[in-house]
Write a protein that holds these residues in place. Structure first.
Motif, PDB file in Angstrom:
ATOM      1  N   LEU A  97      12.716  56.958  93.570  1.00 26.71           N
ATOM      2  CA  LEU A  97      13.268  56.862  94.920  1.00 26.71           C
ATOM      3  C   LEU A  97      13.189  55.444  95.495  1.00 26.71           C
ATOM      4  CD1 LEU A  97      14.382  58.641  97.183  1.00 26.71           C
ATOM      5  CD2 LEU A  97      12.033  59.132  97.864  1.00 26.71           C
ATOM      6  N   ASN A  98      12.013  54.851  95.444  1.00 28.51           N
ATOM      7  CA  ASN A  98      11.790  53.517  96.020  1.00 28.51           C
ATOM      8  C   ASN A  98      10.378  53.065  95.624  1.00 28.51           C
ATOM      9  OD1 ASN A  98      10.023  54.925  97.775  1.00 28.51           O
ATOM     10  ND2 ASN A  98      11.715  55.321  99.156  1.00 28.51           N
ATOM     11  N   ALA A  99       9.991  51.884  96.033  1.00 29.22           N
ATOM     12  CA  ALA A  99       8.670  51.373  95.651  1.00 29.22           C
ATOM     13  C   ALA A  99       7.554  52.193  96.306  1.00 29.22           C
ATOM     14  CB  ALA A  99       8.550  49.906  96.046  1.00 29.22           C
ATOM     15  N   THR A 100       7.737  52.539  97.579  1.00 31.36           N
ATOM     16  CA  THR A 100       6.684  53.281  98.295  1.00 31.36           C
ATOM     17  C   THR A 100       6.335  54.564  97.563  1.00 31.36           C
ATOM     18  OG1 THR A 100       7.575  52.415 100.366  1.00 31.36           O
ATOM     19  CG2 THR A 100       6.047  54.258 100.540  1.00 31.36           C
ATOM     20  N   SER A 101       7.365  55.291  97.105  1.00 32.56           N
ATOM     21  CA  SER A 101       7.060  56.562  96.438  1.00 32.56           C
ATOM     22  C   SER A 101       6.297  56.312  95.141  1.00 32.56           C
ATOM     23  CB  SER A 101       8.314  57.392  96.209  1.00 32.56           C
ATOM     24  OG  SER A 101       9.213  56.686  95.427  1.00 32.56           O
ATOM     25  N   ASP A 126      -1.050  43.073 102.488  1.00 29.48           N
ATOM     26  CA  ASP A 126       0.012  43.902 101.910  1.00 29.48           C
ATOM     27  C   ASP A 126       0.860  44.661 102.926  1.00 29.48           C
ATOM     28  OD1 ASP A 126      -1.360  43.375  99.289  1.00 29.48           O
ATOM     29  OD2 ASP A 126       0.097  44.897  98.661  1.00 29.48           O
ATOM     30  N   HIS A 127       2.095  44.932 102.508  1.00 27.49           N
ATOM     31  CA  HIS A 127       2.976  45.905 103.164  1.00 27.49           C
ATOM     32  C   HIS A 127       2.279  47.262 103.055  1.00 27.49           C
ATOM     33  CE1 HIS A 127       6.455  48.603 103.500  1.00 27.49           C
ATOM     34  NE2 HIS A 127       7.201  47.593 103.902  1.00 27.49           N
ATOM     35  N   HIS A 128       2.437  48.106 104.069  1.00 28.82           N
ATOM     36  CA  HIS A 128       1.686  49.368 104.058  1.00 28.82           C
ATOM     37  C   HIS A 128       2.117  50.339 102.962  1.00 28.82           C
ATOM     38  CE1 HIS A 128      -1.348  49.681 107.407  1.00 28.82           C
ATOM     39  NE2 HIS A 128      -1.085  48.419 107.194  1.00 28.82           N
ATOM     40  N   SER A 177       4.030  37.975  99.873  1.00 29.27           N
ATOM     41  CA  SER A 177       4.028  38.626 101.186  1.00 29.27           C
ATOM     42  C   SER A 177       5.441  38.721 101.762  1.00 29.27           C
ATOM     43  CB  SER A 177       3.146  37.833 102.153  1.00 29.27           C
ATOM     44  OG  SER A 177       3.440  38.212 103.480  1.00 29.27           O
ATOM     45  N   ASN A 178       5.785  39.913 102.260  1.00 24.03           N
ATOM     46  CA  ASN A 178       7.100  40.075 102.885  1.00 24.03           C
ATOM     47  C   ASN A 178       7.095  39.522 104.306  1.00 24.03           C
ATOM     48  OD1 ASN A 178       5.415  42.261 103.784  1.00 24.03           O
ATOM     49  ND2 ASN A 178       7.234  43.267 104.591  1.00 24.03           N
ATOM     50  N   ALA A 179       5.905  39.125 104.816  1.00 23.71           N
ATOM     51  CA  ALA A 179       5.826  38.612 106.178  1.00 23.71           C
ATOM     52  C   ALA A 179       5.829  37.088 106.197  1.00 23.71           C
ATOM     53  CB  ALA A 179       4.571  39.146 106.852  1.00 23.71           C
ATOM     54  N   ALA A 202       0.373  46.250  91.232  1.00 23.29           N
ATOM     55  CA  ALA A 202       1.014  45.162  91.975  1.00 23.29           C
ATOM     56  C   ALA A 202       2.251  45.643  92.721  1.00 23.29           C
ATOM     57  CB  ALA A 202       1.408  44.045  91.017  1.00 23.29           C
ATOM     58  N   ASP A 203       2.408  45.139  93.928  1.00 26.22           N
ATOM     59  CA  ASP A 203       3.644  45.355  94.679  1.00 26.22           C
ATOM     60  C   ASP A 203       4.545  44.161  94.384  1.00 26.22           C
ATOM     61  OD1 ASP A 203       5.673  45.347  96.524  1.00 26.22           O
ATOM     62  OD2 ASP A 203       4.431  45.978  98.211  1.00 26.22           O
ATOM     63  N   GLY A 204       5.528  44.392  93.497  1.00 32.11           N
ATOM     64  CA  GLY A 204       6.402  43.287  93.072  1.00 32.11           C
ATOM     65  C   GLY A 204       7.659  43.162  93.907  1.00 32.11           C
ATOM     66  N   VAL A 205       7.726  43.935  95.005  1.00 30.32           N
ATOM     67  CA  VAL A 205       8.981  44.074  95.748  1.00 30.32           C
ATOM     68  C   VAL A 205       9.528  42.736  96.242  1.00 30.32           C
ATOM     69  CG1 VAL A 205       9.992  45.047  97.842  1.00 30.32           C
ATOM     70  CG2 VAL A 205       8.564  46.470  96.383  1.00 30.32           C
ATOM     71  N   GLN A 206       8.721  41.966  96.967  1.00 28.73           N
ATOM     72  CA  GLN A 206       9.271  40.728  97.555  1.00 28.73           C
ATOM     73  C   GLN A 206       9.498  39.666  96.498  1.00 28.73           C
ATOM     74  OE1 GLN A 206      10.565  39.713 100.451  1.00 28.73           O
ATOM     75  NE2 GLN A 206      10.370  41.847 101.029  1.00 28.73           N
ATOM     76  N   ALA A 207       8.539  39.511  95.609  1.00 25.74           N
ATOM     77  CA  ALA A 207       8.638  38.440  94.618  1.00 25.74           C
ATOM     78  C   ALA A 207       9.908  38.605  93.775  1.00 25.74           C
ATOM     79  CB  ALA A 207       7.398  38.435  93.737  1.00 25.74           C
ATOM     80  N   PHE A 225       8.934  48.155  92.191  1.00 23.27           N
ATOM     81  CA  PHE A 225       9.977  47.230  92.648  1.00 23.27           C
ATOM     82  C   PHE A 225      11.052  48.031  93.391  1.00 23.27           C
ATOM     83  CE2 PHE A 225       8.028  45.792  88.781  1.00 23.27           C
ATOM     84  CZ  PHE A 225       7.741  44.458  89.032  1.00 23.27           C
ATOM     85  N   SER A 226      11.753  47.371  94.322  1.00 17.50           N
ATOM     86  CA  SER A 226      12.877  48.016  95.023  1.00 17.50           C
ATOM     87  C   SER A 226      14.179  47.418  94.489  1.00 17.50           C
ATOM     88  CB  SER A 226      12.824  47.729  96.533  1.00 17.50           C
ATOM     89  OG  SER A 226      11.547  47.899  97.057  1.00 17.50           O
ATOM     90  N   THR A 227      15.032  48.243  93.929  1.00 18.20           N
ATOM     91  CA  THR A 227      16.295  47.717  93.378  1.00 18.20           C
ATOM     92  C   THR A 227      17.211  47.169  94.484  1.00 18.20           C
ATOM     93  OG1 THR A 227      17.117  49.967  93.414  1.00 18.20           O
ATOM     94  CG2 THR A 227      16.359  49.158  91.309  1.00 18.20           C
ATOM     95  N   TYR A 228      17.082  47.728  95.698  1.00 20.01           N
ATOM     96  CA  TYR A 228      17.988  47.271  96.777  1.00 20.01           C
ATOM     97  C   TYR A 228      17.585  45.906  97.309  1.00 20.01           C
ATOM     98  CZ  TYR A 228      14.452  48.804 100.165  1.00 20.01           C
ATOM     99  OH  TYR A 228      13.294  48.942 100.886  1.00 20.01           O
ATOM    100  N   LYS A 229      16.441  45.392  96.886  1.00 21.68           N
ATOM    101  CA  LYS A 229      16.089  44.024  97.287  1.00 21.68           C
ATOM    102  C   LYS A 229      16.444  43.040  96.168  1.00 21.68           C
ATOM    103  CE  LYS A 229      12.141  45.245 100.195  1.00 21.68           C
ATOM    104  NZ  LYS A 229      12.623  45.950 101.332  1.00 21.68           N
ATOM    105  N   ILE A 230      16.877  43.605  95.018  1.00 27.11           N
ATOM    106  CA  ILE A 230      17.337  42.707  93.949  1.00 27.11           C
ATOM    107  C   ILE A 230      18.838  42.927  93.735  1.00 27.11           C
ATOM    108  CG2 ILE A 230      15.208  42.091  92.760  1.00 27.11           C
ATOM    109  CD1 ILE A 230      15.349  44.495  91.072  1.00 27.11           C
TER     110      ILE A 230
HETATM  111  C1  PLP Z   1       6.406  43.902 100.074  1.00 31.95           C
HETATM  112  C2  PLP Z   1       7.071  45.235 100.221  1.00 31.95           C
HETATM  113  N1  PLP Z   1       6.540  46.286  99.605  1.00 31.95           N
HETATM  114  C3  PLP Z   1       7.099  47.510  99.696  1.00 31.95           C
HETATM  115  C4  PLP Z   1       8.220  47.722 100.457  1.00 31.95           C
HETATM  116  C5  PLP Z   1       8.795  49.096 100.533  1.00 31.95           C
HETATM  117  O1  PLP Z   1       9.772  49.231  99.547  1.00 31.95           O
HETATM  118  P1  PLP Z   1      10.613  50.567  99.401  1.00 31.95           P
HETATM  119  O2  PLP Z   1      11.534  50.630 100.561  1.00 31.95           O
HETATM  120  O3  PLP Z   1      11.331  50.400  98.083  1.00 31.95           O
HETATM  121  O4  PLP Z   1       9.686  51.704  99.376  1.00 31.95           O
HETATM  122  C6  PLP Z   1       8.814  46.646 101.124  1.00 31.95           C
HETATM  123  C7  PLP Z   1       9.998  46.844 101.974  1.00 31.95           C
HETATM  124  O5  PLP Z   1      10.304  46.064 102.853  1.00 31.95           O
HETATM  125  C8  PLP Z   1       8.223  45.370 100.994  1.00 31.95           C
HETATM  126  O6  PLP Z   1       8.753  44.302 101.609  1.00 31.95           O
END
Ligand code: PLP
Length: 429
Positions: A97-101, A126-128, A177-179, A202-207, A225-230
């Motif tokens: 579904l997404n990285a969070t799941s 970290d992102h929550h 960091s996404n912030a 590891a949360d690889g989403v932003q990198a 990882f989130s595919t919609y951010k790549i």
């Molecule tokens: C660093 C980071 N981790 C996780 C997420 C959540 O990703 P997802 O929407 O794929 O669950 C985000 C989304 O902004 C993010 O920036």
């Protein structure tokens, strides 16, 4: 042509692949600067999703041929994801579904074998998505220790050493960091964690939206990882390092993961999204070809010994990261023209440690008011804490833990940055 110009040509031209860039809304040309929340998609993705619906729209597990063709595409897509992040092969990848799941899956499955009193580490940065799933384990008596940041938002390595003395079972940490856009030193983090006997999630989403990643070199054990951010559809994928499964000795999840990470692909998948993801990798391969056409030589980079598909997908991100440095230099220079700016994260002196993600406040201005005024002028940016709640509370407490975030990727341009500052200056005047 020198590399600076070659990078500019490659990435300014990349905009032609994105039908949504240059779009207008209510009479304004949109300046899309919310890429850390999700990127735009190229025509390659759009075509691929359309093609799936016309030619391969079938469910798995039946006997007709189109089903097996569709299933073969999913394996091919997993292999592309493996090439993109440097995994061994498709068996280390699962879509979802997404990285969070995936962080919830990891916490659930790894957590089943933790005992009361066991320690795990999460971070203040970290992102929550990679915080809350682990906090749920605290309800069962697991000790969740928080690795803090200092006043600049950098992870405090002295405190990490102390936390590792508790022999934690898991360290959950973001790659970037996404912030603040700060890149964390993943190799250093995993070496220290492994020496203490911990696995690293590891949360690889932003990198992943900004740089070439190598999960093997970085030594991470699990990642999402989130595919919609790549530059792809709204989905995610995860990585499981099979080489390190022995570290899970005695853990139930080790047995479940012996064959492949597909164990995490529960229920029906988003087939059209997975094909769209393949389109995003085709786009990166196209970028690599364009870069080569402008004289950028992949054989001169650390990716020179990689397999061909990895050179193409990850190679594009290698060049993107270099180009984004130019954007960061320009953005940070222009930011200095604004009085009262409070920037969170790395300044221009530490460009190697940051992405073009800029969170800041302007003294005397309410963050959301700035965001709304920018929106009215066509600038799409984000205000708030971006779910890096603890980090933003620490850094921007005097502004209520909230800041304006301008997040750029490789298809943004110096000219767009200049337009942004023209608009911002008008608003604050
Ligand atoms: C660093 C980071 N981790 C996780 C997420 C959540 O990703 P997802 O929407 O794929 O669950 C985000 C989304 O902004 C993010 O920036």
């Amino acid at each position: 042509m020198n590399n600076v110009l070659a990078l500019q040509q490659t990435f300014v031209e990349s905009r032609k692949y994105f039908p949504s860039l240059g779009d207008t809304y209510e009479g304004h040309e949109i300046l899309f600067m919310d890429n850390s929340a999700g990127a735009q998609v190229s025509q390659f993705v759009i075509d691929r999703v359309r093609d799936y619906y016309i030619h391969r729209n079938a469910q798995k597990g039946t006997i007709f041929k189109r089903t097996s063709e569709m299933q073969a595409r999913i394996v091919e897509a997993r292999q592309m994801a493996a090439d993109f992040i440097g995994a061994a092969d498709h068996t280390e990848i699962a879509f979802g579904l997404n990285a969070t799941s995936f962080f919830h899956h990891f916490a659930h499955h790894l957590g089943r074998d933790l005992k009361t009193g066991d320690h795990i580490i999460i971070t203040e940065a970290d992102h929550h998505a990679n915080v809350d799933p682990w906090l749920e384990l605290a309800e069962r008596g697991i000790q969740v220790d928080v690795w803090n940041v200092n006043a600049n938002g950098d992870l405090d390595y002295h405190q990490y050493e102390t936390l590792l003395l508790n022999k934690p079972k898991i360290v959950a940490v973001g790659w970037a960091s996404n912030a603040t856009g700060t890149i964390h030193h993943m190799e250093r983090i995993t070496k220290m964690a492994h020496a203490a006997g911990a696995l690293v999630v590891a949360d690889g989403v932003q990198a992943a939206s900004h740089m070439a990643l190598d999960v093997k070199k970085a030594g991470v054990d699990f990642a999402a990882f989130s595919t919609y951010k790549i530059f792809g559809p709204h989905m995610g994928f995860c990585y499981v390092n099979r080489e390190n499964l022995a570290r899970l000795d005695g853990w139930r999840i080790q047995k479940e993961l012996t064959d492949s990470a597909y164990f995490f692909e529960v229920g029906s998948q988003n087939h059209e999204g997975i094909e769209g993801f393949m389109g995003s990798m085709t786009y990166l391969a196209q970028l690599s070809a364009d870069a080569a056409g402008h004289g950028l030589v992949i054989e001169t980079t650390p990716l020179r010994d990689c397999r061909q598909a990895r050179k193409e997908f990850s190679g594009a991100m290698y060049w993107a990261h270099l180009y984004e440095r130019q954007l960061s230099v320009h953005f940070l220079e222009r930011l200095q023209e604004i009085d009262g700016v409070v920037l969170y994260g790395k300044t221009g002196e530490h460009l190697d440690e940051r992405l073009p993600v800029f969170s800041f406040n302007i003294t005397g201005f309410e963050t959301d008011e700035l965001g709304m005024a920018l929106d009215a002028a066509g600038v799409e940016a984000r205000t708030g804490n971006y779910l890096a709640i603890n980090l933003m509370k620490r850094l921007a407490d005097e502004f209520g833990g909230s800041a304006l975030r301008i997040s750029l990727v490789h298809y943004n341009t110096v000219e767009e940055i200049d337009r942004f500052f023209e608009i911002l200056k008008k608003i604050i005047a």
